[in-house]
Enzyme design. Structure first.
Site, mmCIF file in Angstrom:
data_model
loop_
_atom_site.group_PDB
_atom_site.id
_atom_site.type_symbol
_atom_site.label_atom_id
_atom_site.label_comp_id
_atom_site.label_asym_id
_atom_site.label_seq_id
_atom_site.Cartn_x
_atom_site.Cartn_y
_atom_site.Cartn_z
ATOM 1 N N GLU A 185 0.808 -1.229 0.000
ATOM 2 C CA GLU A 185 0.000 0.000 0.000
ATOM 3 C C GLU A 185 0.841 1.279 0.000
ATOM 4 O O GLU A 185 0.840 2.041 0.970
ATOM 5 C CB GLU A 185 -0.973 -0.010 1.188
ATOM 6 C CG GLU A 185 -1.993 -1.122 1.094
ATOM 7 C CD GLU A 185 -3.078 -1.056 2.162
ATOM 8 O OE1 GLU A 185 -2.861 -0.417 3.203
ATOM 9 O OE2 GLU A 185 -4.146 -1.654 1.951
ATOM 10 N N GLU B 31 -6.645 -7.990 -1.121
ATOM 11 C CA GLU B 31 -7.155 -8.130 0.251
ATOM 12 C C GLU B 31 -8.654 -7.860 0.205
ATOM 13 O O GLU B 31 -9.075 -6.754 -0.130
ATOM 14 C CB GLU B 31 -6.469 -7.134 1.200
ATOM 15 C CG GLU B 31 -4.969 -7.333 1.301
ATOM 16 C CD GLU B 31 -4.306 -6.349 2.268
ATOM 17 O OE1 GLU B 31 -5.003 -5.679 3.040
ATOM 18 O OE2 GLU B 31 -3.064 -6.255 2.232
HETATM 19 C C1 GLA Z 1 -4.049 -3.067 4.799
HETATM 20 C C2 GLA Z 1 -2.735 -3.758 4.678
HETATM 21 C C3 GLA Z 1 -2.648 -5.035 5.440
HETATM 22 C C4 GLA Z 1 -3.377 -4.943 6.727
HETATM 23 C C5 GLA Z 1 -4.790 -4.536 6.499
HETATM 24 C C6 GLA Z 1 -5.601 -4.494 7.759
HETATM 25 O O1 GLA Z 1 -4.885 -3.138 3.733
HETATM 26 O O2 GLA Z 1 -2.324 -3.984 3.363
HETATM 27 O O3 GLA Z 1 -1.296 -5.292 5.656
HETATM 28 O O4 GLA Z 1 -2.721 -4.043 7.546
HETATM 29 O O5 GLA Z 1 -4.795 -3.268 5.937
HETATM 30 O O6 GLA Z 1 -5.253 -3.453 8.587
#
Ligand code: GLA
Ligand code: ZN
Length: 701
Positions: free
Chosen positions: A179, A338
């Site tokens: 991210e 995700e």
């Molecule tokens: C983000 C991150 C993950 C995790 C999630 C949940 O999307 O990419 O590593 O931290 O949030 O907090």
């Protein structure tokens, strides 16, 4: 056999060999597995669980129909416990086990959280806060992206991993870092890099001073090293020069892109058969995502809609808009890296996913172009900041309802995968999505509610309610394939873009532009023109004055085809038609003589202008309806309220998705010849969807 014939034979053979040799490479870097299966799985953290548990987890994943996991992001210290010494054995053992369970692996480069030894040996790698102190080690995403040491360390761990894992049969691809999001480091390295970046961009101080308008407040700079990092005052941009601030946003975005580029170069060289992606964040605003996507094979993103609508189940069109933005970054389908798996939160958590919702959230993304699906996370962690970010399994590790629902969703996606392959969203409409305008409006919104995403969202939602898919495209996209283009909030409007939009209308396109369009040039200086500037002619209007509306609303007198009892709120352009017809005029003192909404016939096309914000959403339904009719666009069907539809097509197939956003069952009349791909029993022409139900029909042409 004649020589010529032999030669032809040879050429054909050579071509066939070339095709044969190249095909596996292409496939390996494509969305689907070489055997044609869609990648479906979870984000897994083997380092969070005893090694004896790995086999059980992998077995359960396999039973659920999963075939992929993402691992290793955040494991830098476990892979390189001290500088230059690598320990890959534990990950080797996990990969071997995954391979035995027929689960493929995406490896994350682990640079989003730095080992303690990095911070100890090289404190300058930690980002500097506005107060001049370094951020404390112990979080994540807290490194400086200009710092050469951090870049070298990142390259070293990336290369070591790539060389070690390149031939492991389980590994199919890479995720860069995690991210990316423009850390706002204010160290002297960042300041110097900013100065260098500006020198490259502007070439001379004269050009920079002109571009930034530094004659204001006597801010002319005479040496490059006089340039400071604009004072953002915790994001309010209260005092800094708007042009400098915009360049700072561009620069911090570029720093991240360059950092990713360092890793991508190594991965391409060492692992040419693996795909490379990154987990984007949908409507995140600090990065130019077009730039970040450029080096990658495809985009993936992290979708947490339940978190966004913490208390209100129900309408969830914003993830659809995010998906359209993600698909637009490379004009290609994407993955979900995700996907929401349960209650979400770090300190407090959100509501749980309702029965069916886990599958529905996934189907909505597939409907908008997702070709891979990984749930975050496999099992809820018992340690660290994310103990409340729930996975498919709870803390107890028992496969329960959420696991079973994900397995059922995976089963449905397996049924769909052959039909989905080679299809993408069929969108007759384009909306321009532009980071320059987005950033400029954050720096100076004009009025507080003038938020780029909110402005675009009003139209996007109305398109979805009308049953029409939308492509979100960059301002330099080829628009010729679209019958309707919405160019909302193009606050920064370079002349080339204005000319391309004009040309689009001239050739018969239908265009919508709206408030605060064409105010600024690419350097964030206001044009010395009457609004809407270069678009004045095509829109057939001039806007001599405008105002923010605080607490007041103006009544609107609305003509066909928008007809209705509507008000203008928040902002009013005082529009003078110069050839355009007024479709709505203000009906309150002192603006009675001005138009609010206009339409202009310009050569073969039509150009609409909306000079205010209407609080009643039904206005946008009327507006979009009228635009669609001007553009001659007919949705495949009109969905009932609360149901979203989306069409994916390609390779001779057209797939219609039906998604119920309501917490009650609905019956949808489908006035088309279609067959269900998921095999529900149904009366012809009528589909029943349970609460959060979703299904896919193949349209018979
Ligand atoms: C983000 C991150 C993950 C995790 C999630 C949940 O999307 O990419 O590593 O931290 O949030 O907090
Ligand atoms: Zn820095």
């Amino acid at each position: 056999m004649s020589r010529i014939y032999q030669f032809k034979y040879f050429i054909v053979l050579a071509l066939l060999t070339a095709v044969f040799c190249l095909t596996p490479v292409t496939l390996a870097r494509d969305f689907y597995a070489p055997d044609g299966a869609m990648y479906i799985g979870v984000d897994y953290y083997p380092e969070h669980w005893p090694e004896q548990r790995w086999a059980e987890d992998l077995r359960l994943m396999h039973e659920a129909g999963f075939n992929v996991v993402r691992v290793a992001e955040f494991t830098w210290v476990m892979l390189e416990p001290e500088e230059g010494r690598f320990t890959f054995d534990w990950l080797d053992r996990f990969l071997d086990l995954a391979q035995q369970h027929e689960i493929k692996v995406i490896l994350g480069t682990p640079t989003a959280s730095m080992p303690a030894w990095v911070a100890r040996k090289y404190p300058e790698t930690l980002a500097m806060k506005p107060d001049g102190t370094r951020s404390t080690w112990g979080g994540r995403k807290n490194n400086c992206f200009s710092d050469g040491t951090y870049r070298l360390l990142s390259e070293r761990i990336t290369r070591a991993m790539a060389e070690h894992f390149r031939n492991h049969p389980a590994v199919v691809g890479w995720q860069t870092d995690n991210e990316f999001g423009g850390t706002d480091c204010r160290c002297h390295h960042c300041r110097q890099s900013f100065q260098d970046w500006l020198r490259t961009k502007y070439g001379s101080l004269d050009r920079l001073n002109q571009a930034w308008g530094t004659h204001f407040w006597g801010h002319t700079v005479q040496r490059w090293d006089e340039i400071t990092i604009p004072d953002s005052r915790e994001g309010t941009w209260a005092i800094a020069n708007p042009s400098a601030s915009l360049d700072w946003m561009r620069f911090t975005s570029w720093l991240n892109v360059r950092f990713q580029g360092d890793q991508v170069r190594i991965l391409r060289q060492v692992c040419p058969d693996h795909f490379i992606t990154h987990n984007f964040m949908g409507l995140f605003q600090d990065m130019d995502y077009y730039d970040l996507a450029r080096d990658l094979d495809f985009v993936s993103w992290d979708n947490y809609p339940v978190f966004a609508t913490m208390d209100e189940p129900g309408f969830a069109y914003s993830p659809a808009m995010a998906a359209d933005v993600m698909r637009g970054l490379k004009a290609r389908n994407f993955w979900i890296m995700e996907q929401s798996a349960g209650p979400l939160g770090w300190g407090s958590f959100s509501r749980n996913l309702r029965p069916g919702e886990l599958r529905q959230i996934a189907m909505q993304q597939v409907a908008h172009g997702a070709d891979g699906m990984l749930w975050f996370r496999w099992r809820t962690c018992t340690a660290g900041r994310e103990q409340y970010w729930h996975g498919l399994l709870g803390h107890d590790g028992k496969p329960g309802r959420r696991y079973r629902e994900a397995a059922a969703a995976a089963g449905d996606l397996r049924k769909l995968q052959d039909a989905l392959r080679g299809t993408t969203v069929e969108a007759p409409v384009a909306m321009i999505y532009d980071y320059d305008s987005l950033w400029a409006l954050r720096i100076q919104p004009g009025f507080p509610e003038n938020q780029y995403l909110a402005n675009l969202g009003r139209y996007h939602r109305a398109f979805l309610r009308a049953g029409v898919n939308v492509d979100m495209v960059p301002p330099d996209a080829d628009l010729s394939g679209y019958r309707l283009v919405v160019a909302s909030s193009l606050h920064i409007l370079p002349d080339e873009t204005a000319d391309r939009l004009t040309d689009y209308v001239r050739r018969g396109g239908v265009l919508l532009a709206d408030i605060r369009t064409g105010v600024k040039d690419a350097t964030n200086l206001a044009y010395d023109r009457t609004l809407p500037g270069r678009l004045s002619q095509v829109l057939g209007v001039e806007i001599p004055e405008y105002e923010a509306l605080y607490k007041v609303r103006y009544r609107l007198r609305v003509e066909e085809p928008l007809q209705g009892d509507f008000e203008a709120s928040l902002y009013a352009d005082w529009v003078e038609p110069k050839g355009a017809e007024a479709l709505a005029v203000y009906d309150s003192w002192p603006v009675q003589s001005y138009a609010a909404i206009t339409r202009n016939q310009y050569e073969s096309g039509k150009a609409w202008y909306v000079g205010t914000i209407v609080p009643d959403e039904t206005f946008y339904d009327r507006l979009i309806g009228a635009l669609l009719s001007d553009a001659g666009i007919q949705p495949v069907m009109t969905p009932p309220a609360g149901v979203e539809i989306s069409v994916r097509s390609g390779e001779g197939r057209r797939l219609l998705f039906l998604i119920n956003h309501l917490e009650k069952p609905v019956t949808v009349q489908v006035p088309l010849e279609a067959k269900s791909l998921l095999g529900e029993t149904q009366t012809p022409g009528e589909i029943s969807l349970p609460p959060y139900g979703a299904t896919v029909l193949q349209l018979v042409r």
